[in-house]
Design a protein around this motif. Structure first.
Motif, PDB file in Angstrom:
ATOM      1  N   LYS A 300       8.238  96.715 -41.039  1.00 41.49           N
ATOM      2  CA  LYS A 300       7.259  95.774 -40.455  1.00 41.49           C
ATOM      3  C   LYS A 300       6.188  95.401 -41.478  1.00 41.49           C
ATOM      4  O   LYS A 300       5.832  94.218 -41.627  1.00 41.49           O
ATOM      5  CB  LYS A 300       6.609  96.401 -39.212  1.00 41.49           C
ATOM      6  CG  LYS A 300       7.481  96.380 -37.971  1.00 41.49           C
ATOM      7  CD  LYS A 300       6.713  96.982 -36.800  1.00 41.49           C
ATOM      8  CE  LYS A 300       7.529  96.927 -35.519  1.00 41.49           C
ATOM      9  NZ  LYS A 300       6.795  97.528 -34.376  1.00 41.49           N
ATOM     10  N   ALA A 301       5.668  96.416 -42.180  1.00 41.27           N
ATOM     11  CA  ALA A 301       4.609  96.162 -43.162  1.00 41.27           C
ATOM     12  C   ALA A 301       5.120  95.257 -44.282  1.00 41.27           C
ATOM     13  O   ALA A 301       4.430  94.333 -44.728  1.00 41.27           O
ATOM     14  CB  ALA A 301       4.106  97.485 -43.729  1.00 41.27           C
ATOM     15  N   ALA A 302       6.356  95.512 -44.735  1.00 43.86           N
ATOM     16  CA  ALA A 302       6.929  94.717 -45.821  1.00 43.86           C
ATOM     17  C   ALA A 302       7.180  93.280 -45.383  1.00 43.86           C
ATOM     18  O   ALA A 302       6.952  92.338 -46.153  1.00 43.86           O
ATOM     19  CB  ALA A 302       8.234  95.368 -46.290  1.00 43.86           C
ATOM     20  N   LEU A 303       7.646  93.099 -44.155  1.00 44.99           N
ATOM     21  CA  LEU A 303       7.890  91.745 -43.637  1.00 44.99           C
ATOM     22  C   LEU A 303       6.586  90.951 -43.531  1.00 44.99           C
ATOM     23  O   LEU A 303       6.552  89.751 -43.810  1.00 44.99           O
ATOM     24  CB  LEU A 303       8.582  91.826 -42.268  1.00 44.99           C
ATOM     25  CG  LEU A 303      10.058  92.279 -42.287  1.00 44.99           C
ATOM     26  CD1 LEU A 303      10.530  92.561 -40.868  1.00 44.99           C
ATOM     27  CD2 LEU A 303      10.950  91.221 -42.942  1.00 44.99           C
ATOM     28  N   LYS A 304       5.526  91.632 -43.127  1.00 46.27           N
ATOM     29  CA  LYS A 304       4.218  90.956 -43.029  1.00 46.27           C
ATOM     30  C   LYS A 304       3.726  90.495 -44.395  1.00 46.27           C
ATOM     31  O   LYS A 304       2.982  89.525 -44.499  1.00 46.27           O
ATOM     32  CB  LYS A 304       3.199  91.900 -42.379  1.00 46.27           C
ATOM     33  CG  LYS A 304       3.410  92.078 -40.884  1.00 46.27           C
ATOM     34  CD  LYS A 304       2.419  93.098 -40.312  1.00 46.27           C
ATOM     35  CE  LYS A 304       2.676  93.324 -38.823  1.00 46.27           C
ATOM     36  NZ  LYS A 304       1.783  94.372 -38.263  1.00 46.27           N
ATOM     37  N   GLU A 305       4.157  91.210 -45.432  1.00 42.12           N
ATOM     38  CA  GLU A 305       3.766  90.837 -46.800  1.00 42.12           C
ATOM     39  C   GLU A 305       4.643  89.715 -47.346  1.00 42.12           C
ATOM     40  O   GLU A 305       4.447  89.242 -48.465  1.00 42.12           O
ATOM     41  CB  GLU A 305       3.868  92.049 -47.726  1.00 42.12           C
ATOM     42  CG  GLU A 305       2.830  93.116 -47.460  1.00 42.12           C
ATOM     43  CD  GLU A 305       1.475  92.767 -48.039  1.00 42.12           C
ATOM     44  OE1 GLU A 305       1.392  91.802 -48.815  1.00 42.12           O
ATOM     45  OE2 GLU A 305       0.495  93.470 -47.715  1.00 42.12           O
ATOM     46  N   GLY A 306       5.655  89.310 -46.555  1.00 44.33           N
ATOM     47  CA  GLY A 306       6.522  88.213 -46.969  1.00 44.33           C
ATOM     48  C   GLY A 306       7.772  88.630 -47.701  1.00 44.33           C
ATOM     49  O   GLY A 306       8.473  87.798 -48.282  1.00 44.33           O
ATOM     50  N   MET A 307       8.102  89.926 -47.669  1.00 46.46           N
ATOM     51  CA  MET A 307       9.304  90.397 -48.342  1.00 46.46           C
ATOM     52  C   MET A 307      10.549  89.882 -47.620  1.00 46.46           C
ATOM     53  O   MET A 307      10.558  89.757 -46.398  1.00 46.46           O
ATOM     54  CB  MET A 307       9.295  91.930 -48.391  1.00 46.46           C
ATOM     55  CG  MET A 307      10.277  92.536 -49.382  1.00 46.46           C
ATOM     56  SD  MET A 307      10.154  94.345 -49.431  1.00 46.46           S
ATOM     57  CE  MET A 307       8.605  94.556 -50.287  1.00 46.46           C
ATOM     58  N   THR A 308      11.616  89.587 -48.342  1.00 51.61           N
ATOM     59  CA  THR A 308      12.834  89.038 -47.734  1.00 51.61           C
ATOM     60  C   THR A 308      13.564  90.098 -46.918  1.00 51.61           C
ATOM     61  O   THR A 308      13.421  91.304 -47.158  1.00 51.61           O
ATOM     62  CB  THR A 308      13.799  88.510 -48.807  1.00 51.61           C
ATOM     63  OG1 THR A 308      14.247  89.618 -49.601  1.00 51.61           O
ATOM     64  CG2 THR A 308      13.130  87.460 -49.686  1.00 51.61           C
ATOM     65  N   THR A 309      14.379  89.629 -45.976  1.00 50.06           N
ATOM     66  CA  THR A 309      15.172  90.524 -45.124  1.00 50.06           C
ATOM     67  C   THR A 309      16.061  91.431 -45.968  1.00 50.06           C
ATOM     68  O   THR A 309      16.162  92.636 -45.724  1.00 50.06           O
ATOM     69  CB  THR A 309      16.044  89.698 -44.151  1.00 50.06           C
ATOM     70  OG1 THR A 309      15.189  88.921 -43.328  1.00 50.06           O
ATOM     71  CG2 THR A 309      16.917  90.598 -43.292  1.00 50.06           C
ATOM     72  N   GLU A 310      16.721  90.855 -46.978  1.00 52.53           N
ATOM     73  CA  GLU A 310      17.650  91.614 -47.811  1.00 52.53           C
ATOM     74  C   GLU A 310      16.942  92.739 -48.568  1.00 52.53           C
ATOM     75  O   GLU A 310      17.443  93.861 -48.680  1.00 52.53           O
ATOM     76  CB  GLU A 310      18.358  90.678 -48.802  1.00 52.53           C
ATOM     77  CG  GLU A 310      19.352  89.720 -48.172  1.00 52.53           C
ATOM     78  CD  GLU A 310      18.686  88.583 -47.398  1.00 52.53           C
ATOM     79  OE1 GLU A 310      17.468  88.343 -47.612  1.00 52.53           O
ATOM     80  OE2 GLU A 310      19.374  87.973 -46.562  1.00 52.53           O
ATOM     81  N   LEU A 311      15.733  92.435 -49.096  1.00 54.83           N
ATOM     82  CA  LEU A 311      14.997  93.431 -49.859  1.00 54.83           C
ATOM     83  C   LEU A 311      14.489  94.556 -48.953  1.00 54.83           C
ATOM     84  O   LEU A 311      14.535  95.738 -49.310  1.00 54.83           O
ATOM     85  CB  LEU A 311      13.825  92.768 -50.589  1.00 54.83           C
ATOM     86  CG  LEU A 311      13.083  93.629 -51.632  1.00 54.83           C
ATOM     87  CD1 LEU A 311      14.055  94.258 -52.619  1.00 54.83           C
ATOM     88  CD2 LEU A 311      12.027  92.807 -52.343  1.00 54.83           C
ATOM     89  N   VAL A 312      14.028  94.176 -47.742  1.00 55.48           N
ATOM     90  CA  VAL A 312      13.582  95.184 -46.764  1.00 55.48           C
ATOM     91  C   VAL A 312      14.745  96.092 -46.388  1.00 55.48           C
ATOM     92  O   VAL A 312      14.595  97.317 -46.273  1.00 55.48           O
ATOM     93  CB  VAL A 312      12.974  94.506 -45.513  1.00 55.48           C
ATOM     94  CG1 VAL A 312      12.677  95.549 -44.441  1.00 55.48           C
ATOM     95  CG2 VAL A 312      11.712  93.742 -45.873  1.00 55.48           C
ATOM     96  N   ALA A 313      15.918  95.505 -46.222  1.00 56.08           N
ATOM     97  CA  ALA A 313      17.108  96.290 -45.890  1.00 56.08           C
ATOM     98  C   ALA A 313      17.436  97.277 -47.011  1.00 56.08           C
ATOM     99  O   ALA A 313      17.822  98.423 -46.757  1.00 56.08           O
ATOM    100  CB  ALA A 313      18.293  95.360 -45.636  1.00 56.08           C
ATOM    101  N   LYS A 314      17.260  96.826 -48.237  1.00 57.80           N
ATOM    102  CA  LYS A 314      17.548  97.679 -49.387  1.00 57.80           C
ATOM    103  C   LYS A 314      16.585  98.856 -49.471  1.00 57.80           C
ATOM    104  O   LYS A 314      16.965  99.992 -49.765  1.00 57.80           O
ATOM    105  CB  LYS A 314      17.465  96.840 -50.668  1.00 57.80           C
ATOM    106  CG  LYS A 314      17.958  97.570 -51.911  1.00 57.80           C
ATOM    107  CD  LYS A 314      17.994  96.638 -53.096  1.00 57.80           C
ATOM    108  CE  LYS A 314      18.506  97.384 -54.331  1.00 57.80           C
ATOM    109  NZ  LYS A 314      18.567  96.494 -55.514  1.00 57.80           N
ATOM    110  N   ILE A 315      15.301  98.607 -49.172  1.00 56.65           N
ATOM    111  CA  ILE A 315      14.280  99.654 -49.245  1.00 56.65           C
ATOM    112  C   ILE A 315      14.454 100.686 -48.135  1.00 56.65           C
ATOM    113  O   ILE A 315      14.410 101.889 -48.366  1.00 56.65           O
ATOM    114  CB  ILE A 315      12.863  99.048 -49.152  1.00 56.65           C
ATOM    115  CG1 ILE A 315      12.566  98.205 -50.398  1.00 56.65           C
ATOM    116  CG2 ILE A 315      11.807 100.136 -48.992  1.00 56.65           C
ATOM    117  CD1 ILE A 315      11.295  97.400 -50.275  1.00 56.65           C
TER     118      ILE A 315
END
Length: 332
Positions: A300-315
């Motif tokens: 959630k925090a990463a998405l709010k910062e504008g990170m892409t879905t793919e990158l969030v999935a990787k993290i």
């Protein structure tokens, strides 16, 4: 950025560690571990089925079926076991429904009928059987209040006693074998040590009197000594301790240890081993819960910062569909 959120994720995991996790549905677990054991089930049937049934049924070749017919929303109130055998070479099923509410339910006859129909439907649909097998319905109840007689299917039908007798043949009805454990005195409880322990613990687990329950615990510890196979005895003793610790909020492991020590030094040592296992399992479950929550919060925090879905999935290792769902939640 990745390092920032990975660090945050690790911190959340550490904060979510717990000493011990609750065991879900303890009555269900104990019932199935006790009566799902085929030798215990056979012994229970021999000692507690009506004698006219015992004489007819092939108990020695009793088999446990793996299916359960309880709806998800009723798992907190009911458990079930299905056994397969024969009566004079005719396929027969024994359906054991365990009601673990603290009060009797008049609708139990309806529940039993529903599950019997499910068993028949399975035979017809999966096995393409043209004939329906015999099913003997059995109900085990261990609540605080006595189960009064008369809870049959016909008792649920409105104004049945005022209708003309000619109507009765169109109304379905049947009897079930009832085991109200609250009515079982120590004098009438019989069978193997495992059957006796199981019945006594189920009967007494809801007792409000702590001292009264500790007396039952002492009896259970003594009875475990009678289980012939030592390894099996230790395993079942652990099952009993786990049940007690998860179902009784007024007892802690130290109290149980003290009671055991009065009776058997060996059993008290086993209890401390079990206690350590419970702590380790609780820690692991707590870590797993923390990991899952940590992943979600990090995502959630990463998405709010504008990170892409793919990158969030990787993290986080979360499924892309789950991340898309989190996106929708954030948007709202």
């Amino acid at each position: 950025l990745i390092q920032k959120y990975t660090s945050n994720y690790d911190k959340i995991i550490k904060e979510k560690r717990v000493l011990m996790a609750d065991i879900v549905k303890p009555h269900d677990k104990f019932f199935k571990e006790t009566f799902g054991d085929i030798d215990t089930a056979k012994d229970f049937m021999k000692n507690y089925l009506p004698q006219e049934i015992v004489k007819s049924i092939d108990i020695e070749n009793l088999l446990v079926e793996k299916d359960s017919f309880i709806e998800k929303e009723l798992e907190e109130s009911f458990s079930d076991l299905l056994f397969k055998t024969t009566i004079r070479e005719t396929e027969t099923y024994l359906y054991l429904l365990f009601e673990h509410k603290s009060y009797p339910d008049k609708r139990a006859a309806l529940q039993l009928l529903k599950y019997m129909v499910k068993i028949w439907e399975q035979k017809v649909n999966k096995e393409k059987s043209e004939k329906l097998p015999v099913i003997l319905p059995m109900l085990v109840y261990h609540g605080k209040n006595t189960w009064k007689s008369g809870f049959t299917l016909s008792d649920l039908i409105e104004s049945l006693d005022t209708l003309p007798q000619t109507i009765n043949k169109y109304i379905p009805n049947y009897e079930y074998i009832l085991y109200d454990l609250s009515e079982f005195s120590n004098e009438v409880i019989k069978g193997s040590a495992q059957v006796q322990i199981g019945i006594k613990l189920l009967r007494d687990i809801l007792k409000e009197d702590t001292e009264g329950f500790l007396k039952s615990l002492k009896e259970a510890i003594l009875a475990v000594e009678e289980i012939e196979e030592q390894e099996k005895g230790i395993e079942y003793f652990e099952t009993c301790i786990r049940y007690i610790m998860s179902a009784r909020s007024d007892l802690d492991i130290d109290t149980v240890f003290t009671v055991a020590k009065q009776i058997s030094h060996e059993r008290s040592e086993i209890i401390m081993t079990i206690a350590e296992k419970l702590r380790e399992e609780g820690m692991q479950k707590g870590i797993e819960k923390g990991i899952e929550k940590g992943k979600i919060e990090t995502a959630k925090a990463a998405l709010k910062e504008g990170m892409t879905t793919e990158l969030v999935a990787k993290i986080t290792g979360l499924d892309i569909h789950a991340i898309d769902q989190l996106k929708k939640e954030i948007a709202h």
